[in-house]
Write a protein that holds these residues in place. Structure first.
Motif, PDB file in Angstrom:
ATOM      1  N   VAL A 126      60.421  83.564  23.900  1.00  0.00           N
ATOM      2  CA  VAL A 126      61.248  84.528  23.136  1.00  0.00           C
ATOM      3  C   VAL A 126      60.744  86.044  23.083  1.00  0.00           C
ATOM      4  CG1 VAL A 126      62.422  84.944  20.809  1.00  0.00           C
ATOM      5  CG2 VAL A 126      61.829  82.640  21.639  1.00  0.00           C
ATOM      6  N   GLU A 127      61.583  87.069  23.446  1.00  0.00           N
ATOM      7  CA  GLU A 127      61.016  88.413  23.489  1.00  0.00           C
ATOM      8  C   GLU A 127      60.541  88.735  21.989  1.00  0.00           C
ATOM      9  OE1 GLU A 127      60.779  92.292  25.134  1.00  0.00           O
ATOM     10  OE2 GLU A 127      61.054  90.178  26.062  1.00  0.00           O
ATOM     11  N   ALA A 128      59.235  89.500  21.873  1.00  0.00           N
ATOM     12  CA  ALA A 128      58.661  89.533  20.567  1.00  0.00           C
ATOM     13  C   ALA A 128      59.396  90.816  19.910  1.00  0.00           C
ATOM     14  CB  ALA A 128      57.155  90.220  20.786  1.00  0.00           C
ATOM     15  N   THR A 129      59.748  90.367  18.762  1.00  0.00           N
ATOM     16  CA  THR A 129      60.685  91.318  17.906  1.00  0.00           C
ATOM     17  C   THR A 129      59.715  92.351  16.886  1.00  0.00           C
ATOM     18  OG1 THR A 129      61.016  89.959  16.255  1.00  0.00           O
ATOM     19  CG2 THR A 129      62.904  90.110  17.879  1.00  0.00           C
ATOM     20  N   GLY A 130      58.324  91.734  16.888  1.00  0.00           N
ATOM     21  CA  GLY A 130      57.507  92.699  15.899  1.00  0.00           C
ATOM     22  C   GLY A 130      57.265  94.132  16.653  1.00  0.00           C
ATOM     23  N   ALA A 177      49.783 101.845  18.765  1.00  0.00           N
ATOM     24  CA  ALA A 177      51.145 101.874  18.978  1.00  0.00           C
ATOM     25  C   ALA A 177      51.398 101.535  20.436  1.00  0.00           C
ATOM     26  CB  ALA A 177      51.902 103.070  18.771  1.00  0.00           C
ATOM     27  N   GLN A 178      50.533 101.822  21.290  1.00  0.00           N
ATOM     28  CA  GLN A 178      50.879 101.978  22.950  1.00  0.00           C
ATOM     29  C   GLN A 178      50.494 100.304  23.325  1.00  0.00           C
ATOM     30  OE1 GLN A 178      47.787 104.216  24.620  1.00  0.00           O
ATOM     31  NE2 GLN A 178      48.456 105.991  23.495  1.00  0.00           N
ATOM     32  N   VAL A 179      50.175  99.422  22.575  1.00  0.00           N
ATOM     33  CA  VAL A 179      49.846  98.013  23.129  1.00  0.00           C
ATOM     34  C   VAL A 179      51.253  97.412  23.447  1.00  0.00           C
ATOM     35  CG1 VAL A 179      48.488  95.908  22.659  1.00  0.00           C
ATOM     36  CG2 VAL A 179      47.609  98.089  21.970  1.00  0.00           C
ATOM     37  N   ASP A 180      51.147  96.350  24.649  1.00  0.00           N
ATOM     38  CA  ASP A 180      52.244  95.522  24.719  1.00  0.00           C
ATOM     39  C   ASP A 180      52.486  94.418  23.816  1.00  0.00           C
ATOM     40  OD1 ASP A 180      54.347  94.031  25.669  1.00  0.00           O
ATOM     41  OD2 ASP A 180      52.920  93.297  27.518  1.00  0.00           O
ATOM     42  N   ALA A 181      53.549  94.656  22.867  1.00  0.00           N
ATOM     43  CA  ALA A 181      53.562  93.677  21.835  1.00  0.00           C
ATOM     44  C   ALA A 181      53.980  92.141  22.159  1.00  0.00           C
ATOM     45  CB  ALA A 181      54.845  94.080  21.005  1.00  0.00           C
ATOM     46  N   GLY A 191      52.541  92.423  17.906  1.00  0.00           N
ATOM     47  CA  GLY A 191      53.905  92.698  17.353  1.00  0.00           C
ATOM     48  C   GLY A 191      53.815  92.334  15.675  1.00  0.00           C
ATOM     49  N   LEU A 192      53.919  93.249  14.906  1.00  0.00           N
ATOM     50  CA  LEU A 192      53.629  93.056  13.437  1.00  0.00           C
ATOM     51  C   LEU A 192      55.056  92.978  12.662  1.00  0.00           C
ATOM     52  CD1 LEU A 192      51.204  95.839  12.748  1.00  0.00           C
ATOM     53  CD2 LEU A 192      50.586  93.509  13.488  1.00  0.00           C
ATOM     54  N   ASN A 193      55.232  92.390  11.565  1.00  0.00           N
ATOM     55  CA  ASN A 193      56.409  92.207  10.711  1.00  0.00           C
ATOM     56  C   ASN A 193      56.246  93.323   9.725  1.00  0.00           C
ATOM     57  OD1 ASN A 193      54.536  91.396   8.634  1.00  0.00           O
ATOM     58  ND2 ASN A 193      55.173  89.318   8.578  1.00  0.00           N
ATOM     59  N   ALA A 194      57.228  93.358   8.788  1.00  0.00           N
ATOM     60  CA  ALA A 194      57.410  94.633   8.005  1.00  0.00           C
ATOM     61  C   ALA A 194      56.253  94.552   6.874  1.00  0.00           C
ATOM     62  CB  ALA A 194      58.689  94.689   7.108  1.00  0.00           C
ATOM     63  N   LYS A 195      55.434  93.598   6.586  1.00  0.00           N
ATOM     64  CA  LYS A 195      54.376  93.500   5.796  1.00  0.00           C
ATOM     65  C   LYS A 195      52.905  93.887   6.589  1.00  0.00           C
ATOM     66  CE  LYS A 195      56.566  91.495   2.307  1.00  0.00           C
ATOM     67  NZ  LYS A 195      56.694  91.845   1.113  1.00  0.00           N
ATOM     68  N   GLY A 196      52.944  94.134   8.000  1.00  0.00           N
ATOM     69  CA  GLY A 196      51.820  94.432   8.691  1.00  0.00           C
ATOM     70  C   GLY A 196      51.078  93.400   9.288  1.00  0.00           C
ATOM     71  N   ASN A 197      51.629  92.165   9.225  1.00  0.00           N
ATOM     72  CA  ASN A 197      51.180  90.843   9.794  1.00  0.00           C
ATOM     73  C   ASN A 197      51.720  90.442  11.030  1.00  0.00           C
ATOM     74  OD1 ASN A 197      49.240  90.147   7.654  1.00  0.00           O
ATOM     75  ND2 ASN A 197      50.845  89.896   6.339  1.00  0.00           N
TER      76      ASN A 197
END
Ligand code: GLU
Length: 307
Positions: free
Chosen positions: A20-24, A34-38, A281-287
């Motif tokens: 599944v494509e990362a959404t984070g 910011a430049q890293v492939d999620a 790829g991080l969620n809204a809490k930064g994890n």
């Protein structure tokens, strides 16, 4: 007890999550991250007998970020003992990692050592204990991981510094309230360098093995902490290791652990294993979003957690 063959489990979980494509989102407040492939994801499991299981991008290096706060805490706690708790607390904060919120009302004493404020105080303690605290920290990581090549990525450190306004604000506020002893710029340099130490999932799992072995590093056979101290560090990881998502992690995964904004997570079951994941790829809490999904499924499938 029959050993669990983790290989098949981690490969299957990795396969289904990667499909599944990362959404984070990568951490955009640190330009280099910011430049890293999620879409990348690495997993490494090290069991108590020293058997290892790995899959995906486990050899890819990343900066340790907030996961380092556990190691700096171990260093300060092993030297200062309970006196450390006068400078930093051990309660979950329920606030984001970089929050300034409680500090003013609580005389500059951070709620716990895994918030940025708490980690800055711990770094300040280490500056009072070591002439070169960064060298001491790198020494610990190289010794426990068995990898002498591990070092700081200066580009990441510089990138953090360039945008590190909240950390600067935290350090200055605590200095004004009397809980930072050293020069703020020197403190921030040490902190940013510590967060920028670069390693891979294998290095991280080996580094943390002492917390699954009652404080003894299986790699070097040295006691980093005693059994009681190791128990307490694991307790703080369980209650404070995932910013204001620590309760959710305990509920869904059921292991002590620590995350960082590079997408790294380390979690462990004392007496059984250390597991590390990295997915930026991080969620809204930064994890790490995939890291959390992986670990929830991992403890569910294996039936192994502290509960
Ligand atoms: N170096 C990062 C910062 O200070 C660490 C944050 C994290 O990983 O939670 O903002």
């Amino acid at each position: 007890m029959t050993a669990i063959d983790y290989q098949q489990i981690i490969e299957q979980l990795h396969h289904s999550l990667s499909a599944v494509e990362a959404t984070g989102e990568t951490a955009d407040y640190i330009p280099e991250l910011a430049q890293v492939d999620a879409n990348q994801m690495g997993v490494y499991v090290l069991d108590q007998q020293g058997r290892c299981y790995q899959t995906g991008d486990w050899q890819q290096t990343f900066s340790i970020q907030s996961v380092v706060k556990v190691l700096t805490l171990c260093m300060a706690y092993s030297e200062l003992g309970t006196a450390l708790w006068q400078r930093v607390g051990m309660e979950p904060s329920g606030t984001p990692f970089n929050s300034l919120g409680h500090l003013e009302h609580e005389q500059g004493v951070p709620r716990n050592p895994f918030s940025n404020a708490g980690a800055l105080v711990v770094c300040d303690v280490l500056m009072g204990l070591y002439d070169d605290p960064l060298a001491a920290l790198l020494g610990l990581i190289r010794q426990t991981s068995g990898n002498p090549e591990i070092d700081v990525n200066p580009v990441v450190a510089e990138s953090e510094k360039s945008e590190g306004h909240r950390n600067m604000a935290l350090a200055h506020l605590m200095k004004s309230l009397g809980n930072i002893n050293h020069d703020v710029d020197d403190l921030l340099d040490f902190y940013f360098n510590a967060c920028s130490i670069t390693l891979n999932c294998q290095d991280l799992a080996k580094t943390f093995a002492f917390l699954a072995h009652r404080g003894r590093c299986p790699q070097s056979d040295q006691h980093i902490l005693d059994n009681s101290q190791s128990k307490r560090i694991n307790a703080i990881m369980l209650t404070c290791g995932f910013y204001d998502e620590a309760g959710d992690f305990a509920f869904k995964v059921g292991l002590p652990g620590k995350s960082g904004v590079s997408g790294a997570i380390v979690a462990l079951l004392p007496g059984h294993f250390v597991v590390t994941t990295w997915s930026p790829g991080l969620n809204a809490k930064g994890n790490s979003q995939r890291g959390l999904q992986f670990l929830e499924a991992f403890t569910t499938e294996t039936g192994q957690s502290i509960f």
